[in-house]
Write an enzyme that holds these catalytic residues in place. Structure first.
Site, PDB file in Angstrom:
ATOM      1  N   HIS A 131      -6.792  -8.932  14.332  1.00 25.13           N
ATOM      2  CA  HIS A 131      -6.056 -10.092  14.845  1.00 25.13           C
ATOM      3  C   HIS A 131      -4.583  -9.725  14.871  1.00 25.13           C
ATOM      4  CE1 HIS A 131      -5.174 -14.374  15.482  1.00 25.13           C
ATOM      5  NE2 HIS A 131      -4.170 -14.207  14.629  1.00 25.13           N
TER       6      HIS A 131
ATOM      7  N   PHE B 285      -9.425  14.911   9.919  1.00 28.16           N
ATOM      8  CA  PHE B 285      -9.200  15.088  11.347  1.00 28.16           C
ATOM      9  C   PHE B 285      -8.139  16.143  11.575  1.00 28.16           C
ATOM     10  CE2 PHE B 285     -11.119  10.972  10.853  1.00 28.16           C
ATOM     11  CZ  PHE B 285     -11.991  10.889  11.929  1.00 28.16           C
TER      12      PHE B 285
ATOM     13  N   ARG C 264     -19.657   4.765   9.233  1.00 29.99           N
ATOM     14  CA  ARG C 264     -19.676   6.237   9.140  1.00 29.99           C
ATOM     15  C   ARG C 264     -19.036   6.685   7.833  1.00 29.99           C
ATOM     16  NH1 ARG C 264     -14.462   8.289   9.900  1.00 29.99           N
ATOM     17  NH2 ARG C 264     -13.040   6.753  10.787  1.00 29.99           N
TER      18      ARG C 264
ATOM     19  N   THR D 197      -3.023  -2.000   7.311  1.00 25.13           N
ATOM     20  CA  THR D 197      -4.152  -2.277   6.422  1.00 25.13           C
ATOM     21  C   THR D 197      -3.660  -3.091   5.239  1.00 25.13           C
ATOM     22  OG1 THR D 197      -3.790  -0.164   5.292  1.00 25.13           O
ATOM     23  CG2 THR D 197      -5.437  -0.198   7.052  1.00 25.13           C
TER      24      THR D 197
ATOM     25  N   LYS E 279       3.230   1.986  10.088  1.00 23.27           N
ATOM     26  CA  LYS E 279       4.320   2.844  10.558  1.00 23.27           C
ATOM     27  C   LYS E 279       3.777   4.094  11.250  1.00 23.27           C
ATOM     28  CE  LYS E 279       7.601   1.177   7.212  1.00 23.27           C
ATOM     29  NZ  LYS E 279       6.722   0.772   6.107  1.00 23.27           N
TER      30      LYS E 279
ATOM     31  N   TYR F 230       1.995 -10.326   2.706  1.00 22.39           N
ATOM     32  CA  TYR F 230       1.937  -9.799   1.337  1.00 22.39           C
ATOM     33  C   TYR F 230       1.862 -10.950   0.349  1.00 22.39           C
ATOM     34  CZ  TYR F 230       3.206  -5.152   3.037  1.00 22.39           C
ATOM     35  OH  TYR F 230       3.214  -3.951   3.678  1.00 22.39           O
TER      36      TYR F 230
ATOM     37  N   GLY G 125       0.830  -1.198   0.000  1.00 29.64           N
ATOM     38  CA  GLY G 125       0.000   0.000   0.000  1.00 29.64           C
ATOM     39  C   GLY G 125       0.862   1.246   0.000  1.00 29.64           C
TER      40      GLY G 125
ATOM     41  N   GLU H  55      -8.879  -0.166   2.461  1.00 25.89           N
ATOM     42  CA  GLU H  55      -7.871  -0.326   3.526  1.00 25.89           C
ATOM     43  C   GLU H  55      -8.423  -1.222   4.632  1.00 25.89           C
ATOM     44  OE1 GLU H  55      -4.864   1.604   3.807  1.00 25.89           O
ATOM     45  OE2 GLU H  55      -5.156   2.750   1.957  1.00 25.89           O
TER      46      GLU H  55
ATOM     47  N   ASN I 145      -3.736  -3.987   1.868  1.00 29.87           N
ATOM     48  CA  ASN I 145      -4.318  -3.392   0.669  1.00 29.87           C
ATOM     49  C   ASN I 145      -4.523  -4.407  -0.445  1.00 29.87           C
ATOM     50  OD1 ASN I 145      -2.836  -1.262   2.271  1.00 29.87           O
ATOM     51  ND2 ASN I 145      -4.013  -0.018   0.833  1.00 29.87           N
TER      52      ASN I 145
END
Ligand code: ADP
Ligand code: RBF
Ligand code: MG
Length: 361
Positions: free
Chosen positions: A298, A323, A318, A241, A235, A305, A229, A293, A243
């Site tokens: 878990h 932000f 939502r 996530t 990081k 990958y 991704g 994403e 991707n």
């Protein structure tokens, strides 16, 4: 609901004239009368025909497509909800009556839900003139000031405001919300409409009701090998996530509004896990590409990958948001995680854990 079709038809059509459809033209067509839109295309592409001739040539191509359009996510929910609650509705569109009727004839229950239909050929001037909405109010026998307009186009928003109505804009093209400042509210998709803000009865289908609510959706499926991704998930955020390539999924992606969703994730060699994900442009990072994403809930000892990942998406939490700080984004994502974790134990969602799709490779 028809922008995708317009692009599709024009793409094929312009090839005949040795021209190439530039997807960026789409916003210019939105909300225009057919004649104005055709005139714009003739001019922009220097076509050797009149706008009228263009319409005559292109109309049969459109007619073949109307049966294929799917309602926008949330459209059926709104129509059903307002109808059940006795709120009268009108359909006001710049399209000719004939094509409106053709389009809605493929959507069960829609024709009966509208107490009035006002088309572009029944008024002197289409949107952005307020006439079409004023006529709709008249036919509904209500005051314009007590009407709520739901609009995707800029001319439509202008028409609604000029008619003295309240207007919620649902821009159909991404990243355009800054243009819609004259609307009373801009929402990301029809799923995000809050009727109670406009003195209309609230939806009551959120589960669990009120607190930490989620919206069940018609499940959708997406899968493929996990790819690299943006390299800033784990990081920067501590939220890895996995991707998926968006190639081959552009249709599914464009069908689903951006936002935060959840469901189940199957990793071919490892197992099935709860999953919460965002789909969209990640406003905080202002991405140029719409991505998926998924965060698998878990703790894994290693990266995976290249492994085959299958997702069943079953609920909505939502809209995507921006932000003021990274900390507040992270905090919100952890809230999403808790909501998803809890919701996925509900009978309504837990069944999808056994979906065959999660186990196939
Ligand atoms: P990228 O930008 O390459 O997606 P991320 O920082 O988002 O990098 O990390 C995602 C990678 O981390 C996944 O591709 C996967 O291999 C690994 N990973 C480890 N644990 C998880 C998890 N719980 N959910 C998703 N991916 C995980
Ligand atoms: N990014 C945003 O900019 N706005 C969001 O509201 C947002 N919500 C997210 C919710 C979840 C559950 C997840 C997993 C990610 C979300 N992100 C959001 C995306 C996050 O910024 C992304 O994972 C990073 O850009 C890593 O690539
Ligand atoms: Mg990632």
């Amino acid at each position: 609901m028809a922008d995708g079709i317009v692009s599709k038809v024009l793409k094929v059509f312009l090839v005949k004239y040795g021209k190439q459809w530039d997807g960026r033209e789409a916003h210019k067509m939105l909300g225009k009368t057919p004649l104005d839109a055709a005139a714009a295309v003739v001019e922009d592409y220097g076509l050797p025909c009149t706008p009228e001739e263009l319409i005559t040539e292109i109309n049969p191509l459109f007619s073949d497509q109307w049966c294929k359009i799917k309602p926008l996510p949330g459209a059926n929910r709104i129509i059903k909800h307002l109808k059940v609650n006795g709120v009268v509705m009108a359909l006001a569109s710049n399209s000719p009556r004939e094509s409106i009727e053709l389009k809605i004839s493929h959507q069960p229950g829609w024709k009966e839900s509208f107490s009035a239909i006002v088309s572009g050929d029944e008024v002197r001037m289409g949107k952005p003139s307020p006439e079409i909405f004023l006529e709709a109010a008249k036919r509904l026998n209500v005051e314009p000031s007590s009407c709520l307009v739901i609009e995707d186009s800029l001319p439509g928003v202008m028409a609604g405001k000029a008619a003295g109505m309240e207007v919620v804009a649902v821009p159909s093209l991404p990243k355009q919300s800054h243009l819609y400042t004259s609307a009373d509210e801009v929402i990301n998709s029809l799923v995000d409409l809050q009727p109670e803000k406009w003195s209309l009865p609230p939806f009551q289908d959120c589960i669990p009701p009120r607190v930490e609510s989620t919206l069940p959706i018609e499940a959708w499926y997406i899968g493929g090998p996990v790819i690299k991704g943006f390299g800033r998930g784990s990081k920067v955020l501590g939220i890895p996530t996995a991707n998926l390539s968006t190639e081959g999924y552009s249709e599914v992606l464009s069908e689903h509004p951006s936002g935060v969703y959840f469901g189940w994730a199957g990793l071919s060699t490892r197992g099935i896990y709860k999953m919460v994900m965002s789909i969209g442009w990640n406003p905080y990072f202002n991405n140029t590409e719409k991505t998926i994403e998924p965060w698998l809930l878990h703790d894994f000892d290693e990266d995976f990958y290249g492994e085959e990942l299958h997702l069943v998406i079953v609920g909505y939490i939502r809209p995507e948001a921006n932000f003021p700080s990274l900390e507040s984004l992270i905090e919100k994502i952890h809230e999403d995680r808790k909501i998803a974790e809890k919701a996925l134990d509900l009978p309504l969602y837990v069944g999808y854990r056994n979906d065959q799709y999660l186990r196939t490779s």
